[in-house]
Enzyme design. Structure first.
Site, PDB file in Angstrom:
ATOM      1  CG  ASP A   1      -7.936  -0.235   9.826  1.00  0.00           C
ATOM      2  OD1 ASP A   1      -8.710   0.118  10.716  1.00  0.00           O
ATOM      3  OD2 ASP A   1      -8.315  -0.887   8.839  1.00  0.00           O
ATOM      4  CB  THR A   2      -6.194  -2.682  14.097  1.00  0.00           C
ATOM      5  OG1 THR A   2      -5.042  -3.269  13.492  1.00  0.00           O
ATOM      6  CG2 THR A   2      -7.449  -3.165  13.392  1.00  0.00           C
ATOM      7  N   GLY A   3      -3.732  -0.530  13.904  1.00  0.00           N
ATOM      8  CA  GLY A   3      -2.414  -0.178  14.436  1.00  0.00           C
ATOM      9  C   GLY A   3      -1.505  -1.378  14.627  1.00  0.00           C
TER      10      GLY A   3
ATOM     11  N   GLY B   1       0.774  -1.244   0.000  1.00  0.00           N
ATOM     12  CA  GLY B   1       0.000   0.000   0.000  1.00  0.00           C
ATOM     13  C   GLY B   1       0.801   1.287   0.000  1.00  0.00           C
TER      14      GLY B   1
ATOM     15  CG  ASP C   1      -1.526   2.126   2.703  1.00  0.00           C
ATOM     16  OD1 ASP C   1      -1.067   1.679   3.776  1.00  0.00           O
ATOM     17  OD2 ASP C   1      -2.194   1.429   1.919  1.00  0.00           O
TER      18      ASP C   1
ATOM     19  CB  THR D   1       0.498  -3.472  10.165  1.00  0.00           C
ATOM     20  OG1 THR D   1      -0.605  -4.307   9.823  1.00  0.00           O
ATOM     21  CG2 THR D   1       1.630  -3.686   9.181  1.00  0.00           C
ATOM     22  CG  LEU D   2       2.187   1.127  10.791  1.00  0.00           C
ATOM     23  CD1 LEU D   2       1.640   2.539  10.626  1.00  0.00           C
ATOM     24  CD2 LEU D   2       3.522   1.001  10.052  1.00  0.00           C
TER      25      LEU D   2
ATOM     26  CE  LYS E   1     -10.671   3.197   7.590  1.00  0.00           C
ATOM     27  NZ  LYS E   1     -11.077   1.899   7.027  1.00  0.00           N
TER      28      LYS E   1
HETATM   29  C1  PRP Z   1      -2.985  -2.441   5.057  1.00  0.00           C
HETATM   30  C2  PRP Z   1      -2.178  -1.157   5.164  1.00  0.00           C
HETATM   31  C3  PRP Z   1      -1.398  -1.343   6.421  1.00  0.00           C
HETATM   32  C4  PRP Z   1      -2.314  -2.180   7.271  1.00  0.00           C
HETATM   33  C5  PRP Z   1      -2.989  -1.313   8.281  1.00  0.00           C
HETATM   34  O1  PRP Z   1      -2.180  -3.406   4.466  1.00  0.00           O
HETATM   35  O2  PRP Z   1      -1.341  -0.961   4.051  1.00  0.00           O
HETATM   36  O3  PRP Z   1      -0.199  -2.041   6.190  1.00  0.00           O
HETATM   37  O4  PRP Z   1      -3.294  -2.774   6.408  1.00  0.00           O
HETATM   38  O5  PRP Z   1      -3.834  -2.070   9.076  1.00  0.00           O
HETATM   39  P1  PRP Z   1      -3.659  -2.218  10.643  1.00  0.00           P
HETATM   40  O6  PRP Z   1      -3.391  -0.849  11.211  1.00  0.00           O
HETATM   41  O7  PRP Z   1      -5.009  -2.751  11.050  1.00  0.00           O
HETATM   42  O8  PRP Z   1      -2.557  -3.175  10.933  1.00  0.00           O
HETATM   43  P2  PRP Z   1      -2.732  -4.780   3.878  1.00  0.00           P
HETATM   44  O9  PRP Z   1      -2.456  -5.883   4.869  1.00  0.00           O
HETATM   45  O10 PRP Z   1      -4.154  -4.607   3.434  1.00  0.00           O
HETATM   46  O11 PRP Z   1      -1.778  -5.021   2.634  1.00  0.00           O
HETATM   47  P3  PRP Z   1      -1.486  -4.064   1.381  1.00  0.00           P
HETATM   48  O12 PRP Z   1      -0.596  -2.946   1.871  1.00  0.00           O
HETATM   49  O13 PRP Z   1      -0.790  -4.954   0.415  1.00  0.00           O
HETATM   50  O14 PRP Z   1      -2.816  -3.556   0.873  1.00  0.00           O
END
Ligand code: PRP
Length: 172
Positions: free
Chosen positions: A99-101, A40, A96, A103-104, A127
């Site tokens: 969201d839930t946070g 993303g 990009d 991943t980061l 978000k």
């Molecule tokens: C999306 C986005 C973030 C993550 C955010 O990636 O790019 O990496 O979700 O979500 P979180 O805050 O709930 O963790 P996705 O897994 O959809 O993969 P992509 O980047 O290939 O679309």
């Protein structure tokens, strides 16, 4: 299905320029490593890097949430690591959306364990209504409501990442 414009293209580009100016001023004279999270981040990272007035290096990581059904389990799997060491580097994760946070949160921990000289987080969209773990980005393009958004790297079933505006998927 219909896509309505939430943030027009020029507004996105203007805001990224403001973020690029802030980063260029803060890191003037330093070497900066922009870390994009695949897939993303690529459109935002490209625009941000090109608008920054200081030299940057780039590298990428990839991660995916896994679990059953549509709700994330909260477990995040790192599927691609960085190619280079971040020790003593000024690292800025570029993403990009937060969201839930989850991943980061994980990727921040991974990078901090490697002792960068400094670390910051730049996200195009935030978000906050969906947050499950405490995660505050240092640079936020736009705070958005809890809607399904596409464009600037965000997809719906892998499509629409290339839209130059932020759109909302609506039923029709
Ligand atoms: C999306 C986005 C973030 C993550 C955010 O990636 O790019 O990496 O979700 O979500 P979180 O805050 O709930 O963790 P996705 O897994 O959809 O993969 P992509 O980047 O290939 O679309």
């Amino acid at each position: 299905m219909k896509i309505e414009v939430l943030i027009p293209e020029q507004d996105v580009r203007d805001r990224i320029k403001e973020m690029a100016d802030a980063l260029s001023e803060k890191y003037a004279g330093e070497e900066v490593l922009l870390v994009g999270i695949l897939n993303g981040s690529v459109f935002f990272l490209t625009e941000l890097a090109q608008k920054m007035s200081i030299p940057v290096e780039i590298d990428f990581m990839a991660a995916s949430s896994y679990g059953s059904g549509t709700e994330s389990s909260g477990r995040v799997l790192v599927t691609k690591d960085l190619e280079r060491s971040v020790k003593d580097a000024h690292v800025i994760i570029v993403e990009d959306i937060v969201d839930t946070g989850q991943t980061l949160h994980l990727l921040t921990e991974m990078i901090m364990e490697r002792h960068p000289a400094s670390f910051e987080l730049a996200v195009l969209l935030d978000k906050p209504a969906r947050r499950k773990v405490c995660l505050d980005a240092d640079y936020i393009g736009f705070e958005i409501p809890d809607a399904f958004v596409v464009g600037w790297g965000l997809d719906y079933d892998q499509k629409y990442r290339d839209l130059p505006y932020i759109g909302v998927i609506t039923e029709e």
